[in-house]
Motif scaffolding. Structure first.
Motif, mmCIF file in Angstrom:
data_model
loop_
_atom_site.group_PDB
_atom_site.id
_atom_site.type_symbol
_atom_site.label_atom_id
_atom_site.label_comp_id
_atom_site.label_asym_id
_atom_site.label_seq_id
_atom_site.Cartn_x
_atom_site.Cartn_y
_atom_site.Cartn_z
ATOM 1 N N SER A 171 -48.113 -8.529 8.395
ATOM 2 C CA SER A 171 -46.711 -7.610 8.156
ATOM 3 C C SER A 171 -45.851 -8.458 7.236
ATOM 4 C CB SER A 171 -46.222 -7.327 9.451
ATOM 5 O OG SER A 171 -45.685 -8.341 10.227
ATOM 6 N N SER A 172 -44.977 -7.777 6.614
ATOM 7 C CA SER A 172 -43.812 -8.421 5.941
ATOM 8 C C SER A 172 -42.646 -8.717 6.268
ATOM 9 C CB SER A 172 -43.726 -7.870 4.385
ATOM 10 O OG SER A 172 -43.157 -6.566 4.527
ATOM 11 N N ILE A 189 -38.818 -5.879 9.269
ATOM 12 C CA ILE A 189 -40.220 -6.251 9.253
ATOM 13 C C ILE A 189 -41.063 -4.832 9.085
ATOM 14 C CG2 ILE A 189 -42.115 -6.727 11.169
ATOM 15 C CD1 ILE A 189 -40.019 -7.994 12.889
ATOM 16 N N THR A 190 -41.860 -4.938 8.095
ATOM 17 C CA THR A 190 -42.635 -3.832 7.722
ATOM 18 C C THR A 190 -44.223 -4.170 7.872
ATOM 19 O OG1 THR A 190 -40.974 -3.464 5.944
ATOM 20 C CG2 THR A 190 -43.303 -2.354 5.758
ATOM 21 N N SER A 191 -44.892 -3.077 8.449
ATOM 22 C CA SER A 191 -46.244 -2.985 8.698
ATOM 23 C C SER A 191 -47.009 -3.329 7.433
ATOM 24 C CB SER A 191 -46.793 -1.896 9.519
ATOM 25 O OG SER A 191 -46.577 -0.681 8.778
ATOM 26 N N PRO A 192 -48.483 -3.564 7.447
ATOM 27 C CA PRO A 192 -49.159 -3.766 5.986
ATOM 28 C C PRO A 192 -49.355 -2.586 5.367
ATOM 29 C CG PRO A 192 -50.144 -5.038 8.006
ATOM 30 C CD PRO A 192 -48.997 -4.256 8.561
ATOM 31 N N ASN A 193 -49.476 -1.415 6.157
ATOM 32 C CA ASN A 193 -49.471 -0.118 5.307
ATOM 33 C C ASN A 193 -48.163 0.627 4.889
ATOM 34 O OD1 ASN A 193 -48.478 0.860 7.657
ATOM 35 N ND2 ASN A 193 -50.219 1.850 8.642
ATOM 36 N N GLY A 194 -47.320 -0.315 5.371
ATOM 37 C CA GLY A 194 -45.817 0.307 4.817
ATOM 38 C C GLY A 194 -45.189 1.554 5.624
ATOM 39 N N LYS A 195 -46.178 1.974 6.533
ATOM 40 C CA LYS A 195 -45.603 3.231 7.284
ATOM 41 C C LYS A 195 -44.758 2.810 8.440
ATOM 42 C CE LYS A 195 -49.131 6.451 5.821
ATOM 43 N NZ LYS A 195 -50.124 7.412 6.228
ATOM 44 N N THR A 196 -44.603 1.703 8.863
ATOM 45 C CA THR A 196 -44.043 1.328 9.947
ATOM 46 C C THR A 196 -43.277 0.114 9.531
ATOM 47 O OG1 THR A 196 -45.721 1.969 11.437
ATOM 48 C CG2 THR A 196 -43.922 0.740 12.605
ATOM 49 N N SER A 197 -41.673 0.376 9.885
ATOM 50 C CA SER A 197 -40.690 -0.716 9.636
ATOM 51 C C SER A 197 -39.761 -0.628 10.711
ATOM 52 C CB SER A 197 -40.173 -0.374 8.267
ATOM 53 O OG SER A 197 -39.296 0.485 7.999
ATOM 54 N N GLU A 220 -34.434 -18.626 11.839
ATOM 55 C CA GLU A 220 -35.685 -19.171 12.706
ATOM 56 C C GLU A 220 -36.449 -17.875 12.855
ATOM 57 O OE1 GLU A 220 -34.494 -21.169 16.104
ATOM 58 O OE2 GLU A 220 -34.222 -23.004 15.196
ATOM 59 N N TRP A 221 -35.806 -16.699 13.108
ATOM 60 C CA TRP A 221 -36.651 -15.753 13.461
ATOM 61 C C TRP A 221 -37.540 -15.282 12.141
ATOM 62 C CZ3 TRP A 221 -38.414 -12.894 17.283
ATOM 63 C CH2 TRP A 221 -37.719 -12.981 18.522
ATOM 64 N N ILE A 222 -36.789 -15.189 11.081
ATOM 65 C CA ILE A 222 -37.625 -14.887 9.871
ATOM 66 C C ILE A 222 -38.873 -15.928 9.629
ATOM 67 C CG2 ILE A 222 -37.473 -14.808 7.260
ATOM 68 C CD1 ILE A 222 -34.730 -13.417 7.695
ATOM 69 N N CYS A 223 -38.437 -17.146 9.900
ATOM 70 C CA CYS A 223 -39.662 -18.257 9.660
ATOM 71 C C CYS A 223 -40.748 -18.006 10.514
ATOM 72 C CB CYS A 223 -39.208 -19.641 9.669
ATOM 73 S SG CYS A 223 -37.839 -20.087 8.422
ATOM 74 N N THR A 224 -40.397 -17.778 11.788
ATOM 75 C CA THR A 224 -41.385 -17.718 12.965
ATOM 76 C C THR A 224 -42.224 -16.446 12.511
ATOM 77 O OG1 THR A 224 -39.814 -18.618 14.430
ATOM 78 C CG2 THR A 224 -41.634 -17.350 15.268
ATOM 79 N N LEU A 225 -41.482 -15.184 12.170
ATOM 80 C CA LEU A 225 -42.292 -13.884 12.240
ATOM 81 C C LEU A 225 -43.265 -14.133 11.007
ATOM 82 C CD1 LEU A 225 -39.752 -11.349 13.003
ATOM 83 C CD2 LEU A 225 -41.477 -12.254 14.432
ATOM 84 N N ASN A 226 -42.837 -14.828 9.762
ATOM 85 C CA ASN A 226 -43.601 -15.164 8.598
ATOM 86 C C ASN A 226 -44.937 -16.155 9.376
ATOM 87 O OD1 ASN A 226 -42.875 -13.915 6.098
ATOM 88 N ND2 ASN A 226 -40.876 -14.925 6.449
ATOM 89 N N ASN A 227 -44.424 -16.841 9.941
ATOM 90 C CA ASN A 227 -45.663 -17.890 10.366
ATOM 91 C C ASN A 227 -46.955 -17.130 11.128
ATOM 92 O OD1 ASN A 227 -44.448 -20.066 9.203
ATOM 93 N ND2 ASN A 227 -43.592 -20.632 11.023
ATOM 94 N N ILE A 228 -46.251 -16.179 12.084
ATOM 95 C CA ILE A 228 -47.167 -15.333 12.934
ATOM 96 C C ILE A 228 -48.034 -14.487 11.998
ATOM 97 C CG2 ILE A 228 -47.401 -13.611 14.555
ATOM 98 C CD1 ILE A 228 -44.936 -14.831 15.864
ATOM 99 N N SER A 229 -47.217 -13.919 10.815
ATOM 100 C CA SER A 229 -47.847 -12.914 10.100
ATOM 101 C C SER A 229 -49.019 -13.412 9.098
ATOM 102 C CB SER A 229 -46.825 -12.171 8.994
ATOM 103 O OG SER A 229 -47.225 -11.525 8.081
#
Length: 665
Positions: free
Chosen positions: A326-327, A342-350, A363-372
């Motif tokens: 996800s992005s 936060i946007t799903s890979p297909n772009g339909k869920t955000s 920290e939330w942005i960095c953490t979610l990027n690391n998990i993504s």
């Protein structure tokens, strides 16, 4: 003891005014004694009643002490010593109850009974003799009146003789009644003293016996026990004092910190950009209308590759979004700070979230990027995060997978059905029963609800649009507009859970998924389910919201590889859907399988039979002759569709509100 006053029996016959005056004094004394006796008896009965109530109260206390062990205290661990002590106290109170009951019996026999006997026997006798004496006096006075009227000139010896006899008889009767009355009044002066002393003597002796037995019970059996209990209570009080002092010191230490601790945007700690787990409160934006929005403060946390949300008071959290590929990016939203999307890979869920401080925001942005980037699957995620993490505030997560998954690792994306490759629905059993680890990867996440609990797309139904389901289902062939299948059957079901599985060619994987889903619901106390309508056609399966008639999720029938009902609980059924995992570099994608578990209002075998019939129709369409033969063997409706079963949805299919029910599984 001094002598008592008495009425002289010798003066009873003369019945002089002086004797009558003295008699009135005795009668007044008897009346006063009667009133006092009644009051004293009431007081004694009250004491007896209190003692009887004391016996009942001690008996109830003994039972209540034993009930402590049966209480299901949430924090009752370590109360074994208290329980044993209360049981010993209950035994002692039970013995004291026996003593109280014995004391009540002795009070009834030695105090209440003598007083009642004195009132009913002696005082009642005085009252009766007084009435007899009054009647005798009246008869004597009447006889004397008749005798006094005898004529002086014309005496009739016969009449005179009769009157003389009547006077003599009435005088004798008065004399006897007066003597009995005098004797009773004289005796009452002695009996009242005995009547006052005897009940109190019995009461005092009963109390002395009670206290003696109580002292023997306490001194001989309870000295050591009471000493140990006293020592235990002192130790507990000492522990309480020590703990209270420690809590006061901790409280003073915490309150002595700087005010910046309480300020949301004054945290001096540096931003940690290598986190692969994060938890805390965030504000989420939800649509409340076509152009209006509302913000809700909820507790979010990451678990593996999923973003979870747990409302206040909930036992467990639910999955909000799969974060793999996800992005995550910073956005400007209305007039609020620290917002990111936060946007799903297909772009339909955000979804758009807001942090409470700049540090939390970064920290939330960095953490979610690391998990993504799926860094959490590597051997050393912290080192990888340090090497690959960018400045991240305005970064967009790449869609491609950074690190290749290890074989057998749980993949949350496999809960999303997709792909078009068909497979047979027939059951193929292996020669030996597979192990649970061969069917489902240990620790695979379980999703308990199809609808996202906190997403903007939960409000799309209000705008009349078709809702995008959280499993990534994008195939339009299952839409109601394009459904012209020969079979269309609706069942009332409740979704219990879904999870990724390793295989889709055996029924054992469905049984294992049922077991894990039901076990997870029991562990987390998740019993509430939402009723939906499962529509089975000859081309696809669709799960429909009964209220809005919007398709929550749909699958092509050729993607369903296995379906079976539970062997013991016939209302449980499940099926396996094959999809494609595009996270690998393979252009065709690796096959992935997801198991879905439902509880139906009817037998699960009927749903499985309907799915099997749909697959037969789908295969028969390839051969016109086979389709004609199938049409001959099955009854049809007026619309030319297969007549299989009556729909079970009733009036709910017409837009009624879905009921929240507890699963019986």
């Amino acid at each position: 003891m001094p002598a008592v006053h008495t009425l002289l029996l010798e003066e009873a016959l003369q019945d002089s005014p002086q004797t009558r005056s003295l008699l009135s004094v005795f009668e007044e004394d008897a009346g006063t004694l009667t009133d006092y006796t009644n009051q004293l008896l009431q007081s004694m009965q009250r004491v007896y009643g209190a003692q009887s109530e004391m016996g009942l109260a001690t008996e109830q206390l003994s039972r209540q002490l034993l009930e402590y062990e049966k209480q299901n205290f949430a924090l009752g661990k370590g109360d074994e010593e208290v329980i044993s002590t209360l049981q010993q106290f209950a035994k002692t109170v039970g013995e004291l109850n026996t003593l109280h009951s014995e004391l009540a019996t002795q009070m009834a026999d030695r105090m209440i009974f003598p007083m009642i006997q004195f009132r009913e026997k002696d005082l009642t006798e005085i009252s009766t003799l007084r009435e007899i004496f009054g009647i005798a006096c009246d008869e004597h006075e009447a006889a004397m009146v008749k005798y006094s009227r005898l004529p002086k000139k014309k005496e009739n010896e016969k009449v005179k003789s009769e009157l003389v006899g009547e006077v003599a008889y009435s005088r004798r009767k008065q004399h006897q009644a007066s003597m009995q009355y005098y004797c009773a009044l004289n005796a009452l002066q002695y009996r009242k003293r005995v009547a006052m002393l005897e009940p109190m003597l019995g009461y005092t002796q009963a109390q002395i016996n009670f206290y003696k037995k109580g002292i023997d019970l306490v001194s001989k059996k309870m000295d050591s026990f009471l000493g140990s209990v006293s020592s235990m209570t002192q130790n507990i009080q000492a522990q309480l004092d020590s703990e209270a002092e420690a809590m006061r010191m901790t409280q003073r230490e915490l309150l002595s910190m700087e005010d910046t601790v309480y300020m949301p945007d004054r945290d001096p700690a540096p931003v940690n950009r290598t986190l692969i787990q994060k938890a805390g409160y965030l504000n989420i934006r939800n649509k409340t209308g076509l152009v209006t929005t509302a913000w809700d403060r909820l507790y979010f946390f990451t678990q593996g590759g999923n973003l979870m949300c747990q409302p206040r008071g909930a036992v467990a959290g639910g999955m909000v979004l799969d974060l793999d590929n996800s992005s995550v990016m910073a956005v400007e939203c209305e007039d609020r700070r620290y917002c990111f999307q936060i946007t799903s890979p297909n772009g339909k869920t955000s979804m758009i979230l807001q942090a409470e401080s700049k540090r939390e925001y970064e920290e939330w942005i960095c953490t979610l990027n690391n998990i993504s980037r799926q860094i959490y699957l590597t051997d050393n995620p912290e080192a990888v995060a340090i090497r690959l993490n960018q400045t991240a505030i305005q970064a967009v997560t790449p869609i491609t997978s950074f690190e290749k998954r290890g074989e057998g690792s749980p993949n949350p994306d496999r809960a999303k059905p997709g792909g078009m490759q068909s497979s047979s629905g027939a059951s193929q059993k292996t020669s030996s029963a597979p192990e649970p680890e061969d069917l489902i990867v240990p620790g695979t996440p379980i999703q308990f609800d199809i609808m996202l609990p906190a997403s903007e797309f939960q409000d799309q139904n209000r705008a009349g649009g078709r809702r995008t389901n959280p499993f990534g289902e994008t195939d339009d062939d299952c839409s109601p507009e394009s459904d012209d299948s020969l079979l269309q059957q609706v069942f009332a079901v409740r979704f219990l859970g879904s999870m990724a599985v390793r295989s889709g060619q055996t029924q054992e994987v469905i049984y294992e998924a049922m077991r894990q889903v039901l076990a997870a619901r029991a562990i987390h106390n998740i019993f509430r389910t939402t009723e939906s309508h499962l529509m089975v056609t000859s081309s696809c399966l669709r799960l429909i919201d009964p209220q809005t008639q919007v398709t929550r999720i749909g699958f092509q029938l050729q993607e369903v590889t296995q379906f079976v009902a539970h062997q013991e609980n016939g209302r449980l059924m499940g099926f396996v859907v094959e999809g494609r995992d595009w996270s690998e570099d393979d252009e065709e994608g690796e096959p992935s399988f997801s198991a879905f578990v439902f509880e139906s209002n009817t037998e699960g075998e009927k749903i499985c039979y309907t799915i099997s019939l749909g697959k037969d129709i789908m295969e028969a369409k390839k051969d016109p002759e086979a389709l004609v033969q199938l049409l001959k063997n099955m009854p049809l409706t007026n619309e030319g569709k297969f007549l299989l079963l009556d729909n079970e949805t009733g009036n709910t299919a017409n837009g009624g509100a879905p009921d929240e029910e507890e699963s019986e599984a």
